[in-house]
Design an enzyme around this catalytic site. Structure first.
Site, mmCIF file in Angstrom:
data_model
loop_
_atom_site.group_PDB
_atom_site.id
_atom_site.type_symbol
_atom_site.label_atom_id
_atom_site.label_comp_id
_atom_site.label_asym_id
_atom_site.label_seq_id
_atom_site.Cartn_x
_atom_site.Cartn_y
_atom_site.Cartn_z
ATOM 1 N N ARG A 112 11.296 -1.160 66.062
ATOM 2 C CA ARG A 112 11.963 -2.276 65.333
ATOM 3 C C ARG A 112 13.314 -2.373 64.388
ATOM 4 O O ARG A 112 13.091 -3.294 64.222
ATOM 5 C CB ARG A 112 11.548 -3.912 66.420
ATOM 6 C CG ARG A 112 10.784 -4.116 67.524
ATOM 7 C CD ARG A 112 10.009 -5.179 67.676
ATOM 8 N NE ARG A 112 10.319 -5.215 69.249
ATOM 9 C CZ ARG A 112 8.924 -5.396 69.074
ATOM 10 N NH1 ARG A 112 7.694 -5.082 68.084
ATOM 11 N NH2 ARG A 112 8.324 -5.484 70.933
ATOM 12 N N LYS A 134 26.962 -0.062 61.565
ATOM 13 C CA LYS A 134 26.618 -0.385 62.631
ATOM 14 C C LYS A 134 26.126 0.699 63.722
ATOM 15 O O LYS A 134 26.680 2.082 63.179
ATOM 16 C CB LYS A 134 28.201 -0.208 63.740
ATOM 17 C CG LYS A 134 28.743 -1.486 63.831
ATOM 18 C CD LYS A 134 29.803 -0.876 65.075
ATOM 19 C CE LYS A 134 31.039 -2.894 64.851
ATOM 20 N NZ LYS A 134 32.183 -2.582 65.460
ATOM 21 N N GLU A 176 40.869 6.753 59.903
ATOM 22 C CA GLU A 176 40.759 4.879 59.252
ATOM 23 C C GLU A 176 40.827 4.407 57.631
ATOM 24 O O GLU A 176 41.296 3.565 57.354
ATOM 25 C CB GLU A 176 38.746 5.520 59.560
ATOM 26 C CG GLU A 176 38.361 6.167 60.498
ATOM 27 C CD GLU A 176 38.296 5.192 61.514
ATOM 28 O OE1 GLU A 176 38.571 3.596 61.297
ATOM 29 O OE2 GLU A 176 38.170 4.853 62.736
ATOM 30 N N LYS A 218 36.109 -2.353 53.410
ATOM 31 C CA LYS A 218 35.384 -2.309 54.689
ATOM 32 C C LYS A 218 33.938 -2.857 54.313
ATOM 33 O O LYS A 218 33.346 -3.828 54.733
ATOM 34 C CB LYS A 218 34.062 -0.948 55.070
ATOM 35 C CG LYS A 218 33.118 -0.968 56.408
ATOM 36 C CD LYS A 218 33.619 -0.267 57.358
ATOM 37 C CE LYS A 218 32.932 -0.396 58.476
ATOM 38 N NZ LYS A 218 32.397 0.499 59.284
ATOM 39 N N GLU A 228 29.705 -8.914 63.144
ATOM 40 C CA GLU A 228 30.978 -9.227 64.322
ATOM 41 C C GLU A 228 31.724 -10.324 65.171
ATOM 42 O O GLU A 228 31.782 -10.190 66.409
ATOM 43 C CB GLU A 228 31.356 -7.402 65.284
ATOM 44 C CG GLU A 228 32.929 -7.589 65.325
ATOM 45 C CD GLU A 228 33.184 -5.663 65.964
ATOM 46 O OE1 GLU A 228 32.502 -5.045 65.532
ATOM 47 O OE2 GLU A 228 33.455 -5.977 67.007
ATOM 48 N N ARG A 232 35.353 -9.319 61.389
ATOM 49 C CA ARG A 232 34.787 -7.923 61.415
ATOM 50 C C ARG A 232 36.127 -6.958 62.216
ATOM 51 O O ARG A 232 36.071 -6.002 62.224
ATOM 52 C CB ARG A 232 32.868 -7.404 61.780
ATOM 53 C CG ARG A 232 33.331 -6.166 61.619
ATOM 54 C CD ARG A 232 30.897 -5.235 61.006
ATOM 55 N NE ARG A 232 31.143 -4.059 61.659
ATOM 56 C CZ ARG A 232 29.907 -3.449 61.238
ATOM 57 N NH1 ARG A 232 29.551 -4.672 60.405
ATOM 58 N NH2 ARG A 232 29.846 -2.315 61.147
ATOM 59 N N ASN A 236 38.460 -2.590 64.226
ATOM 60 C CA ASN A 236 38.375 -2.022 64.921
ATOM 61 C C ASN A 236 40.091 -2.046 65.639
ATOM 62 O O ASN A 236 40.266 -1.760 66.789
ATOM 63 C CB ASN A 236 38.133 -2.987 66.100
ATOM 64 C CG ASN A 236 36.884 -2.435 66.378
ATOM 65 O OD1 ASN A 236 35.752 -1.495 65.694
ATOM 66 N ND2 ASN A 236 35.562 -3.552 66.937
ATOM 67 N N HIS A 239 41.839 0.791 67.824
ATOM 68 C CA HIS A 239 40.260 0.982 68.395
ATOM 69 C C HIS A 239 40.825 0.868 70.202
ATOM 70 O O HIS A 239 39.694 1.649 70.363
ATOM 71 C CB HIS A 239 39.200 0.839 67.407
ATOM 72 C CG HIS A 239 38.566 1.339 66.647
ATOM 73 N ND1 HIS A 239 39.582 1.514 65.169
ATOM 74 C CD2 HIS A 239 37.853 1.943 65.794
ATOM 75 C CE1 HIS A 239 39.272 1.517 64.628
ATOM 76 N NE2 HIS A 239 38.495 2.508 64.632
ATOM 77 N N HIS A 243 39.409 3.865 71.875
ATOM 78 C CA HIS A 243 38.194 4.641 72.519
ATOM 79 C C HIS A 243 38.810 4.637 73.967
ATOM 80 O O HIS A 243 37.790 5.126 74.594
ATOM 81 C CB HIS A 243 37.731 2.697 72.450
ATOM 82 C CG HIS A 243 37.011 2.847 71.275
ATOM 83 N ND1 HIS A 243 36.161 1.768 70.872
ATOM 84 C CD2 HIS A 243 36.501 4.024 70.304
ATOM 85 C CE1 HIS A 243 35.214 1.604 69.601
ATOM 86 N NE2 HIS A 243 35.485 2.674 69.381
ATOM 87 N N HIS A 255 38.651 11.292 67.043
ATOM 88 C CA HIS A 255 38.053 9.736 66.968
ATOM 89 C C HIS A 255 39.245 9.552 66.189
ATOM 90 O O HIS A 255 40.374 8.714 67.197
ATOM 91 C CB HIS A 255 36.729 9.125 66.690
ATOM 92 C CG HIS A 255 36.888 7.801 66.476
ATOM 93 N ND1 HIS A 255 37.017 7.076 67.566
ATOM 94 C CD2 HIS A 255 36.557 6.640 65.331
ATOM 95 C CE1 HIS A 255 36.743 5.680 66.842
ATOM 96 N NE2 HIS A 255 36.423 5.517 65.309
HETATM 97 N N1 GLY Z 1 33.946 1.366 62.599
HETATM 98 C C1 GLY Z 1 34.093 -0.766 62.976
HETATM 99 C C2 GLY Z 1 33.295 -1.109 62.314
HETATM 100 O O1 GLY Z 1 32.217 -0.886 61.275
HETATM 101 O O2 GLY Z 1 32.984 -2.209 62.745
#
Ligand code: GLY
Length: 355
Positions: A112, A134, A176, A218, A228, A232, A236, A239, A243, A255
């Site tokens: 965990r 993430k 990015e 970031k 998020e 946050r 994206n 994205h 994606h 990507h």
């Molecule tokens: N790559 C997007 C984030 O870390 O929220």
């Protein structure tokens, strides 16, 4: 060189350094076991690791999105079990974003949650994937659908790794960086404007400046909204469509390349709703094209299949129930969300990025 603090789940530092090994050592010594997880392309760059009396287990994983699979995570869990990893042991991830996502997820899920350190070796990994906790793997139903938020205890960015990258991978990472310019730090766009990838790559101080600025964006965002709940989502930007492109092209493009097209797509969507000016829309195409990133779907495998793209968009993690949400700009540095976008509107936007 520089140190940026992130406060998300825990407080940790992102160090931009010229000595990743020296910076890693204090986190790894005094552990009983350290697993160093790295991608196949990094194998020839891996030194012999030694951290005091710790037992070091080196684990090579496949490159790219192929590594973010249930088979590979199962392999890692078995290795951690076989070697008796406990809660006070450490995982070190060395590689691009796919490796830090995968190894971070091994750390998040083993017992965990155990400590991990991210050592990104690609530009995309440095400015995005390694920071913010993430972690995860892909599902046959979409990218990053299985995962957990689990912050590293440190991120160590050594820009000298960037010399191992092809121009294509470096350029993909710039997507990015440019995203951070559009959503938050307009100076990034000013720095990049008018420069091609060679001019950027050959200027080490400029590259470090871009990394620092992107990490600062970031760090600010994930420190304010680790899980998020809303803010946050701005990370994206581009994205959702990106994606979907990655998925329909069977991950045959980078990507960052997909995100580049995704940013043009969402800028088109915002412009058609009158949210941004034609000039802001044009600046997307100009800046991305100048560094060599794709701005349309021309030559992207699978991209003529609108139905497949639309299904992939609908599975995006920002969707709520049946309502598809997009992060859009109202201006450079000013983000908003739009919801309830119809398929008709999306298809019309898609047609504007086909060529
Ligand atoms: N790559 C997007 C984030 O870390 O929220």
């Amino acid at each position: 060189m520089a140190e940026i603090t992130v406060t998300a789940e825990r407080e940790y530092k992102v160090r931009i350094t010229g000595d990743w090994r020296g910076d890693l050592s204090p986190f790894a010594t005094k552990r009983s076991r350290v697993a160093v997880i790295y991608s196949a392309t990094m194998a020839s760059s891996m030194p012999n690791f030694s951290f005091g009396s710790a037992e070091v287990v080196t684990l090579e994983v496949p490159d790219g999105e192929a590594g973010k699979s249930s088979t590979v995570i199962n392999y890692l869990w078995n290795k951690l079990g076989e070697k008796g990893f406990t809660r006070s042991d450490l995982i070190v991830a060395i590689g691009g974003g796919t490796v830090t996502d995968l190894a971070g997820f091994a750390a998040a899920s083993w017992l965990r949650g155990i400590d991990w350190v991210a050592i990104p070796t690609t530009l995309a990994g440095m400015v995005d994937a390694s920071v913010g906790g993430k972690t995860g793997i892909n599902s046959p139903y979409g990218k990053n659908l299985i995962g957990a938020f689990h912050s590293p205890i440190s991120v160590i960015i050594d820009p000298s790794w960037l010399s191992t990258l092809s121009d294509r991978d470096f350029t993909a990472g710039l997507a990015e960086v440019i995203k951070c310019g559009f959503i938050d730090d307009a100076q990034i766009l000013e720095i990049i404007e008018g420069k091609d990838v060679a001019a950027i790559r050959s200027n080490g101080a400029l590259v470090v400046n871009l990394i620092e600025r992107s990490v600062a964006t970031k760090a600010k965002v994930v420190s304010a909204d680790f899980k998020e709940s809303e803010l946050r989502e701005i990370l994206n930007y581009g994205h959702t469509f990106g994606h979907a492109i990655e998925r329909v092209s069977d991950y045959s493009i980078r990507h960052g390349e997909a995100v580049s097209i995704g940013m043009v797509f969402v800028a088109e969507l915002a412009a058609s709703r009158g949210l941004i000016t034609e000039q802001v829309l044009r600046s997307h195409r100009e800046i991305l094209k100048a560094v060599g990133l794709p701005t349309s779907l021309a030559n992207i495998a699978g991209s003529t299949n609108w139905d497949a793209l639309y299904s992939a968009i609908a599975l995006d993690k920002k969707s709520r129930g049946n309502s598809i949400r997009f992060v859009v700009l109202n201006d450079i540095g000013v983000c908003d969300r739009i919801e309830g976008v119809t398929e008709e509107e999306l298809k019309a936007t898609y047609e504007r990025v086909l060529q």
